[in-house]
Design a protein around this motif. Structure first.
Motif, PDB file in Angstrom:
ATOM      1  N   PRO A  53       0.818  -1.222   0.000  1.00  0.00           N
ATOM      2  CA  PRO A  53       0.000   0.000   0.000  1.00  0.00           C
ATOM      3  C   PRO A  53       0.846   1.264   0.000  1.00  0.00           C
ATOM      4  O   PRO A  53       0.487   2.262  -0.641  1.00  0.00           O
ATOM      5  CB  PRO A  53      -0.821  -0.124   1.293  1.00  0.00           C
ATOM      6  CG  PRO A  53      -0.876  -1.587   1.566  1.00  0.00           C
ATOM      7  CD  PRO A  53       0.450  -2.118   1.119  1.00  0.00           C
ATOM      8  N   GLY A  54       1.981   1.227   0.713  1.00  0.00           N
ATOM      9  CA  GLY A  54       2.865   2.389   0.702  1.00  0.00           C
ATOM     10  C   GLY A  54       3.407   2.682  -0.680  1.00  0.00           C
ATOM     11  O   GLY A  54       3.505   3.849  -1.091  1.00  0.00           O
ATOM     12  N   LEU A  55       3.737   1.624  -1.422  1.00  0.00           N
ATOM     13  CA  LEU A  55       4.219   1.818  -2.784  1.00  0.00           C
ATOM     14  C   LEU A  55       3.120   2.370  -3.690  1.00  0.00           C
ATOM     15  O   LEU A  55       3.390   3.186  -4.583  1.00  0.00           O
ATOM     16  CB  LEU A  55       4.741   0.489  -3.340  1.00  0.00           C
ATOM     17  CG  LEU A  55       6.033  -0.043  -2.717  1.00  0.00           C
ATOM     18  CD1 LEU A  55       6.370  -1.414  -3.282  1.00  0.00           C
ATOM     19  CD2 LEU A  55       7.186   0.930  -2.943  1.00  0.00           C
ATOM     20  N   VAL A  56       1.882   1.923  -3.458  1.00  0.00           N
ATOM     21  CA  VAL A  56       0.762   2.443  -4.255  1.00  0.00           C
ATOM     22  C   VAL A  56       0.610   3.947  -4.041  1.00  0.00           C
ATOM     23  O   VAL A  56       0.528   4.730  -5.013  1.00  0.00           O
ATOM     24  CB  VAL A  56      -0.542   1.706  -3.888  1.00  0.00           C
ATOM     25  CG1 VAL A  56      -1.755   2.416  -4.510  1.00  0.00           C
ATOM     26  CG2 VAL A  56      -0.492   0.258  -4.353  1.00  0.00           C
ATOM     27  N   PHE A  57       0.592   4.372  -2.785  1.00  0.00           N
ATOM     28  CA  PHE A  57       0.436   5.803  -2.517  1.00  0.00           C
ATOM     29  C   PHE A  57       1.676   6.592  -2.945  1.00  0.00           C
ATOM     30  O   PHE A  57       1.560   7.745  -3.374  1.00  0.00           O
ATOM     31  CB  PHE A  57       0.140   6.029  -1.036  1.00  0.00           C
ATOM     32  CG  PHE A  57      -1.285   5.740  -0.658  1.00  0.00           C
ATOM     33  CD1 PHE A  57      -2.307   6.549  -1.125  1.00  0.00           C
ATOM     34  CD2 PHE A  57      -1.607   4.666   0.142  1.00  0.00           C
ATOM     35  CE1 PHE A  57      -3.625   6.291  -0.799  1.00  0.00           C
ATOM     36  CE2 PHE A  57      -2.922   4.388   0.479  1.00  0.00           C
ATOM     37  CZ  PHE A  57      -3.939   5.206   0.008  1.00  0.00           C
ATOM     38  N   ALA A  58       2.852   5.985  -2.839  1.00  0.00           N
ATOM     39  CA  ALA A  58       4.058   6.657  -3.311  1.00  0.00           C
ATOM     40  C   ALA A  58       4.000   6.890  -4.815  1.00  0.00           C
ATOM     41  O   ALA A  58       4.404   7.951  -5.315  1.00  0.00           O
ATOM     42  CB  ALA A  58       5.298   5.837  -2.948  1.00  0.00           C
ATOM     43  N   ALA A  59       3.475   5.908  -5.558  1.00  0.00           N
ATOM     44  CA  ALA A  59       3.326   6.069  -7.003  1.00  0.00           C
ATOM     45  C   ALA A  59       2.323   7.169  -7.333  1.00  0.00           C
ATOM     46  O   ALA A  59       2.531   7.957  -8.272  1.00  0.00           O
ATOM     47  CB  ALA A  59       2.884   4.744  -7.629  1.00  0.00           C
ATOM     48  N   VAL A  60       1.238   7.234  -6.557  1.00  0.00           N
ATOM     49  CA  VAL A  60       0.237   8.284  -6.773  1.00  0.00           C
ATOM     50  C   VAL A  60       0.853   9.666  -6.545  1.00  0.00           C
ATOM     51  O   VAL A  60       0.662  10.595  -7.344  1.00  0.00           O
ATOM     52  CB  VAL A  60      -0.972   8.073  -5.845  1.00  0.00           C
ATOM     53  CG1 VAL A  60      -1.927   9.260  -5.927  1.00  0.00           C
ATOM     54  CG2 VAL A  60      -1.712   6.787  -6.202  1.00  0.00           C
ATOM     55  N   VAL A  61       1.613   9.804  -5.475  1.00  0.00           N
ATOM     56  CA  VAL A  61       2.236  11.091  -5.164  1.00  0.00           C
ATOM     57  C   VAL A  61       3.271  11.460  -6.219  1.00  0.00           C
ATOM     58  O   VAL A  61       3.387  12.619  -6.630  1.00  0.00           O
ATOM     59  CB  VAL A  61       2.890  11.038  -3.765  1.00  0.00           C
ATOM     60  CG1 VAL A  61       3.763  12.264  -3.533  1.00  0.00           C
ATOM     61  CG2 VAL A  61       1.825  10.946  -2.679  1.00  0.00           C
ATOM     62  N   ALA A  62       4.015  10.478  -6.704  1.00  0.00           N
ATOM     63  CA  ALA A  62       5.122  10.757  -7.610  1.00  0.00           C
ATOM     64  C   ALA A  62       4.681  11.024  -9.043  1.00  0.00           C
ATOM     65  O   ALA A  62       5.445  11.620  -9.822  1.00  0.00           O
ATOM     66  CB  ALA A  62       6.099   9.577  -7.588  1.00  0.00           C
ATOM     67  N   TRP A  63       3.466  10.600  -9.420  1.00  0.00           N
ATOM     68  CA  TRP A  63       3.087  10.669 -10.822  1.00  0.00           C
ATOM     69  C   TRP A  63       3.189  12.064 -11.448  1.00  0.00           C
ATOM     70  O   TRP A  63       3.693  12.199 -12.581  1.00  0.00           O
ATOM     71  CB  TRP A  63       1.679  10.103 -11.027  1.00  0.00           C
ATOM     72  CG  TRP A  63       1.268  10.188 -12.466  1.00  0.00           C
ATOM     73  CD1 TRP A  63       0.387  11.055 -13.035  1.00  0.00           C
ATOM     74  CD2 TRP A  63       1.776   9.399 -13.536  1.00  0.00           C
ATOM     75  NE1 TRP A  63       0.300  10.852 -14.385  1.00  0.00           N
ATOM     76  CE2 TRP A  63       1.146   9.829 -14.723  1.00  0.00           C
ATOM     77  CE3 TRP A  63       2.710   8.348 -13.604  1.00  0.00           C
ATOM     78  CZ2 TRP A  63       1.416   9.264 -15.963  1.00  0.00           C
ATOM     79  CZ3 TRP A  63       2.976   7.775 -14.847  1.00  0.00           C
ATOM     80  CH2 TRP A  63       2.334   8.237 -15.999  1.00  0.00           C
ATOM     81  N   PRO A  64       2.731  13.149 -10.784  1.00  0.00           N
ATOM     82  CA  PRO A  64       2.851  14.470 -11.420  1.00  0.00           C
ATOM     83  C   PRO A  64       4.292  14.860 -11.720  1.00  0.00           C
ATOM     84  O   PRO A  64       4.540  15.661 -12.623  1.00  0.00           O
ATOM     85  CB  PRO A  64       2.232  15.419 -10.377  1.00  0.00           C
ATOM     86  CG  PRO A  64       1.349  14.566  -9.564  1.00  0.00           C
ATOM     87  CD  PRO A  64       2.026  13.230  -9.498  1.00  0.00           C
ATOM     88  N   PHE A  65       5.238  14.292 -10.976  1.00  0.00           N
ATOM     89  CA  PHE A  65       6.639  14.603 -11.213  1.00  0.00           C
ATOM     90  C   PHE A  65       7.238  13.693 -12.280  1.00  0.00           C
ATOM     91  O   PHE A  65       8.329  13.952 -12.786  1.00  0.00           O
ATOM     92  CB  PHE A  65       7.415  14.479  -9.901  1.00  0.00           C
ATOM     93  CG  PHE A  65       6.821  15.298  -8.795  1.00  0.00           C
ATOM     94  CD1 PHE A  65       7.077  16.655  -8.692  1.00  0.00           C
ATOM     95  CD2 PHE A  65       5.970  14.728  -7.854  1.00  0.00           C
ATOM     96  CE1 PHE A  65       6.508  17.421  -7.681  1.00  0.00           C
ATOM     97  CE2 PHE A  65       5.400  15.475  -6.840  1.00  0.00           C
ATOM     98  CZ  PHE A  65       5.671  16.837  -6.751  1.00  0.00           C
TER      99      PHE A  65
END
Length: 458
Positions: A343-355
């Motif tokens: 789950p942490g990786l999922v949310f990390a991917a969500v946060v990182a996508w705009p960058f």
């Protein structure tokens, strides 16, 4: 000078009312999907108001007291005070059952509206430069909303809720090196202890709502400071007493904040209230009287979290136990991998996508059909979460739908989780790449005002 004019001048001299006139004319996008953020805001308001009502009668204690209420089967029994207070709210307090149901459905609609809002922002590309900070803030609000729902889930301290909450405790203590410390901080020690309910209650009614309120304030401040996105214009627009070029991204075109957008917001508020009232009036929620108070020696037949945490539960269901390993004194369990790492990786991917999706500053929203790669990624991500959520219900799928066992279903679900999202993403990309032949486009807005200042939506 009239009394009204004197009163206005009195406020203007102290609060600078005249300076606020400019904000009242700010333009907001005339797009229905942009109102999902307002639905989330109003749900949070209903959560706070209904939570205050429930807080007057709830007792965050696991101490045993004798029940003397309207549920005959528990008359004279010694039961946890938290459970007794929820029975009192549900069956004795006037409108208690309705308010409890409204609180329940407001929580579900709050999470759902945030999720749909984020999907709208993602697929229309409204997260792009310069709006990356607000995407990060919005993701944090989604995490906090789920955290608020989880901490409230345990408060009735009935058999079902206590057993389901214990899953969160097991995930917490599974963190290598610091798990026991985190368990002592959040749950007050080995679950459940006399400190568990008071601590979760403290998190549920103060810490997390305060964090959500701060996050909403930051979110709104960024929206006001930045220009909101709007649908691409089909041509030059006559608005606000002037003509705005179709490519002029320095000017916002939409509905004036007052009175037009204010009236729209009022409609959204009452529609949200009506929806929650209808749900609370006709649909039951968790029946604490049926499950009874927490019994450490018993386990309910069917345990699963709410829908918005089901995908995490799916990870736990599918990961094999042999993935656990130890490195010296450090033990890494499948609970930690499935419940924390993934789950942490999922949310990390969500946060990182705009960058990852870096681009020049964008003012207008995009048509998802003209963005093959981001749309394909979004479709694959939605499929991934949906299949993981189905995996969280593998026991129901196996026994009640397919008439088999989870040993048969789990390999199929694992293969689907690994194979279907990339397949859906690839098919989406190939279809859109063949069709994408023009500039990004979107639905036509209904402009009635123009504003060259900061806007109101992302």
């Amino acid at each position: 000078m009239s009394r009204g004019k004197r009163l206005y001048d009195w406020f203007d001299s102290r609060l600078g009312v005249e300076e606020g006139q400019e904000f009242l004319g700010k333009a907001f996008p005339a797009e229905d999907s942009f109102l999902l953020g307002e639905v989330a805001l109003f749900c949070f308001l209903f959560l706070v108001l209904s939570g205050v009502f429930l807080g007057f009668f709830y007792e965050p204690s696991t101490s045993d007291v004798e029940y003397d209420g309207s549920v005959a089967e528990y008359q004279g029994e010694e039961m946890p005070e938290a459970f007794v207070s929820v029975l009192h709210i549900t069956y004795t307090v006037p409108f208690g059952m309705f308010i409890r149901r409204l609180h329940h459905w407001a929580a579900h609609l709050f999470v759902a509206s945030i999720g749909l809002h984020m999907l709208r922002v993602f697929f229309t590309g409204a997260y792009r430069n310069p709006r990356e900070p607000n995407w990060v803030v919005g993701t944090g609000l989604a995490v906090l909303a789920m955290g608020a729902a989880y901490t409230g889930y345990a408060l009735p301290f009935d058999e079902f809720a206590a057993t389901a909450t214990s899953i969160g405790y097991n995930l917490t203590v599974s963190v290598p090196l610091i798990g026991d410390f985190l368990g002592a901080i959040v749950f007050g020690g080995q679950f459940p202890t006399s400190a568990t309910i008071p601590r979760l209650y403290f998190l549920h009614v103060l810490v997390i709502p305060a964090a959500i309120a701060v996050g909403l304030a930051v979110h709104m401040a960024i929206l006001i400071r930045q220009k909101h996105t709007e649908a691409p214009r089909d041509g030059d627009v006559r608005a606000g007493g002037r003509t705005v070029d179709e490519d002029d991204d320095s000017v916002i075109v939409g509905l004036p904040a007052v009175p037009n957008q204010t009236a729209v917001s009022a409609v959204v508020f009452f529609l949200t209230a009506a929806t929650l009232s209808a749900l609370a009036g006709f649909l039951p929620v968790h029946n604490v009287a049926e499950y009874g108070p927490n019994d450490p020696a018993a386990t309910p037949e069917l345990i699963m979290p709410d829908w918005f945490l089901m995908w995490v539960y799916g990870f736990l269901k599918l990961l094999p136990t042999w993935l656990s390993f130890s490195v010296g004194p450090v033990h890494v369990s499948t609970e930690f991998i499935g419940g924390i790492v993934l789950p942490g990786l999922v949310f990390a991917a969500v946060v990182a996508w705009p960058f990852v999706d870096r681009t020049e500053e964008i003012h207008f929203t995009a048509d998802p059909l003209d963005r093959p790669l981001p749309t394909a990624v979004g479709v694959a991500a939605v499929a991934f979460i949906m299949i993981a959520s189905i995996a969280g219900m593998n026991n129901i799928l196996a026994s009640q739908v397919l008439g088999t066992t989870t040993n048969v279903v789990n390999p199929i679900l694992t293969a689907a989780l690994l194979g279907v999202p990339p397949l859906f993403g690839a098919v989406t990309y190939l279809l859109l790449r063949g069709d994408a032949s023009g500039p990004e486009s979107g639905r036509e807005s209904s402009p009635t005002a123009a504003d060259a200042g900061g806007g109101g939506d992302d």
